[in-house]
Design a protein around this motif. Structure first.
Motif, PDB file in Angstrom:
ATOM      1  N   THR A   1      82.371  89.689  50.596  1.00  0.00           N
ATOM      2  CA  THR A   1      81.509  89.903  49.426  1.00  0.00           C
ATOM      3  C   THR A   1      81.980  91.155  48.680  1.00  0.00           C
TER       4      THR A   1
ATOM      5  N   ILE B   1      83.150  91.380  44.770  1.00  0.00           N
ATOM      6  CA  ILE B   1      82.441  92.243  43.819  1.00  0.00           C
ATOM      7  C   ILE B   1      83.405  93.233  43.161  1.00  0.00           C
TER       8      ILE B   1
ATOM      9  N   TYR C   1      85.136  91.438  40.399  1.00  0.00           N
ATOM     10  CA  TYR C   1      84.389  91.215  39.148  1.00  0.00           C
ATOM     11  C   TYR C   1      83.989  92.518  38.448  1.00  0.00           C
TER      12      TYR C   1
ATOM     13  N   PHE D   1      81.487  88.268  34.979  1.00  0.00           N
ATOM     14  CA  PHE D   1      81.645  86.883  34.508  1.00  0.00           C
ATOM     15  C   PHE D   1      80.286  86.227  34.288  1.00  0.00           C
ATOM     16  N   PRO D   2      80.053  85.379  33.287  1.00  0.00           N
ATOM     17  CA  PRO D   2      80.995  84.984  32.247  1.00  0.00           C
ATOM     18  C   PRO D   2      81.026  85.936  31.063  1.00  0.00           C
TER      19      PRO D   2
ATOM     20  N   GLY E   1      74.042  83.800  42.403  1.00  0.00           N
ATOM     21  CA  GLY E   1      75.351  84.077  41.787  1.00  0.00           C
ATOM     22  C   GLY E   1      75.222  83.967  40.277  1.00  0.00           C
TER      23      GLY E   1
ATOM     24  N   GLY F   1      75.773  85.964  37.951  1.00  0.00           N
ATOM     25  CA  GLY F   1      76.763  86.646  37.114  1.00  0.00           C
ATOM     26  C   GLY F   1      76.043  87.478  36.061  1.00  0.00           C
TER      27      GLY F   1
ATOM     28  N   ASP G   1      72.512  88.195  42.314  1.00  0.00           N
ATOM     29  CA  ASP G   1      73.976  88.301  42.403  1.00  0.00           C
ATOM     30  C   ASP G   1      74.300  89.547  43.222  1.00  0.00           C
ATOM     31  N   ALA G   2      75.488  89.558  43.821  1.00  0.00           N
ATOM     32  CA  ALA G   2      75.891  90.744  44.574  1.00  0.00           C
ATOM     33  C   ALA G   2      76.499  91.808  43.658  1.00  0.00           C
TER      34      ALA G   2
ATOM     35  N   GLY H   1      72.142  91.496  45.760  1.00  0.00           N
ATOM     36  CA  GLY H   1      72.274  91.397  47.212  1.00  0.00           C
ATOM     37  C   GLY H   1      73.268  90.303  47.567  1.00  0.00           C
ATOM     38  N   ASP H   2      73.473  90.132  48.866  1.00  0.00           N
ATOM     39  CA  ASP H   2      74.447  89.165  49.372  1.00  0.00           C
ATOM     40  C   ASP H   2      73.718  87.919  49.883  1.00  0.00           C
ATOM     41  N   ILE H   3      74.193  86.754  49.494  1.00  0.00           N
ATOM     42  CA  ILE H   3      73.618  85.473  49.954  1.00  0.00           C
ATOM     43  C   ILE H   3      73.446  85.468  51.478  1.00  0.00           C
TER      44      ILE H   3
ATOM     45  N   ASN I   1      75.783  77.707  40.567  1.00  0.00           N
ATOM     46  CA  ASN I   1      76.904  77.062  39.903  1.00  0.00           C
ATOM     47  C   ASN I   1      78.156  77.934  39.940  1.00  0.00           C
ATOM     48  N   GLY I   2      79.209  77.432  40.566  1.00  0.00           N
ATOM     49  CA  GLY I   2      80.486  78.157  40.560  1.00  0.00           C
ATOM     50  C   GLY I   2      80.488  79.393  41.438  1.00  0.00           C
ATOM     51  N   VAL I   3      79.770  79.373  42.537  1.00  0.00           N
ATOM     52  CA  VAL I   3      79.595  80.580  43.349  1.00  0.00           C
ATOM     53  C   VAL I   3      80.064  80.402  44.802  1.00  0.00           C
TER      54      VAL I   3
ATOM     55  N   ASP J   1      88.787  85.036  36.373  1.00  0.00           N
ATOM     56  CA  ASP J   1      88.004  84.165  37.245  1.00  0.00           C
ATOM     57  C   ASP J   1      88.776  82.906  37.649  1.00  0.00           C
TER      58      ASP J   1
END
Ligand SMILES: C[S@@+](CC[C@H](N)C(=O)[O-])C[C@H]1O[C@@H](n2cnc3c(N)ncnc32)[C@H](O)[C@@H]1O
Length: 305
Positions: free
Chosen positions: A23, A27, A30, A35-36, A74, A76, A96-97, A122-124, A140-142, A218
């Motif tokens: 994670t 991070i 990004y 993103f996005p 996630g 973003g 999101d993280a 935070g982290d999933i 979506n997209g995570v 990305d």
């Protein structure tokens, strides 16, 4: 909403510490190009217009309706959460993280007087949310950018209510083929090549350099990325007692091609097709718009236990 309230508040965002190395790597990746990201000219009216004009986001908003608790995992820079929150009484959580991305989302919400989105960092894998809490979870997209796609799916599903809806978007093993090829050519020929051959970049306003950089980073330089087949999702849905609702592209390959390309049909109950139909549906992604846009596909499921 949380199992434990052991967060701190930073600039209006609830922040849980995390320690996972993968994670941390994602991070850091990004950090400079969240993103996005927003276009310079974006405001509440423009994201509402863009969201309403996009068949996927407008159909999703209609499907959600009112009076729902929604978690975007996630999120973003939180365009989707901000868009979905406008004009209704839903409670959204953008999770999101990446604190920098969430700050961009919160700044946008504050400037535009959007009040029904909560921002949580935070982290999933740390499993912060109460069980059976949300009506809808969007991701979506995570998950293909985490250390374990399906372990992450199991974690997020716990906070979904019975009969709640899970939406996951993942890169497809077949549908991403053109991106795999472009990735290789990008290494050889650089950014100029992508500006000509990446269909998303061709459509992006050339003045939005932040958005262009965020997309290139990305799609072409991500340090943690996997792709998955439809069958892997179906198997993991079953393990987590999630009933297949529908997918885009449809698993039912032999329905009319118009229906196959109509993303609004994702929100009607569909059927999961046969292994062969699913294979054809995935191969066809290489040649259509989804193949243009990185081979992302979406599955919708309903929690049954
Ligand atoms: C490709 S972006 C997708 C953003 C947004 N969902 C979208 O479709 O535009 C992936 C996001 O997942 C977040 N992410 C990755 N691993 C995560 C984790 N373990 N916990 C929470 N968020 C994570 C990243 O910080 C990043 O913002």
């Amino acid at each position: 909403m949380f199992k434990k309230n052991n967060y701190t508040i930073q600039d209006g965002i609830k922040v849980f510490n995390y320690s996972d190395k993968v994670t941390g790597k994602v991070i850091t990746f990004y950090h400079d190009d969240p993103f996005p990201n927003y276009e310079i000219s974006d405001n509440k009216l423009t994201i509402l217009k863009k969201g309403d004009e996009n068949l996927f986001t407008s159909s999703l908003k209609k499907f959600i309706g009112y009076n729902k608790k929604i978690l975007e995992v996630g999120a973003g820079t939180c365009q989707l959460s901000n868009y979905l929150s406008i004009g209704n009484n839903n409670e959204l959580v953008a999770f999101d993280a990446n604190l920098t991305s969430l700050k961009a989302g919160l700044d946008f919400a504050k400037k535009n007087e959007i009040k029904n989105v909560n921002f949580v960092c935070g982290d999933i894998f740390d499993d912060h949310f109460s069980e059976n809490y949300f009506d809808i979870i969007l991701c979506n997209g995570v998950l293909h950018h985490t250390k374990d796609t399906f372990d992450a799916m199991k974690k997020i599903t716990k906070s979904l209510k019975k009969d709640g809806i899970l939406l996951v978007g993942l890169y497809n093993k077949y549908g991403r083929l053109r991106t795999f090829i472009r990735k290789y050519l990008f290494k050889v020929f650089g950014k100029k090549y992508l500006m000509i051959f990446d269909p998303v970049l061709r459509k992006t306003d050339s003045k939005s350099s932040k958005k262009i950089d965020a997309w290139i980073k990305d799609q072409y330089t991500h340090p943690v990325e996997r792709s998955h087949t439809f069958d892997e999702v179906i198997k993991n849905f079953k393990t987590n007692k999630i009933e297949f609702y529908n997918s885009f592209p449809s698993c039912d390959f032999f329905q009319s091609s118009d229906e196959n390309q109509d993303v609004s049909k994702l929100f009607n109950k569909g059927n999961e097709g046969t292994k062969f139909e699913r294979l054809l549906a995935q191969i066809s992604m290489i040649f259509n718009r989804q193949g243009d846009e990185g081979g992302l596909y979406i599955f919708l499921g309903q929690k049954k236990d």
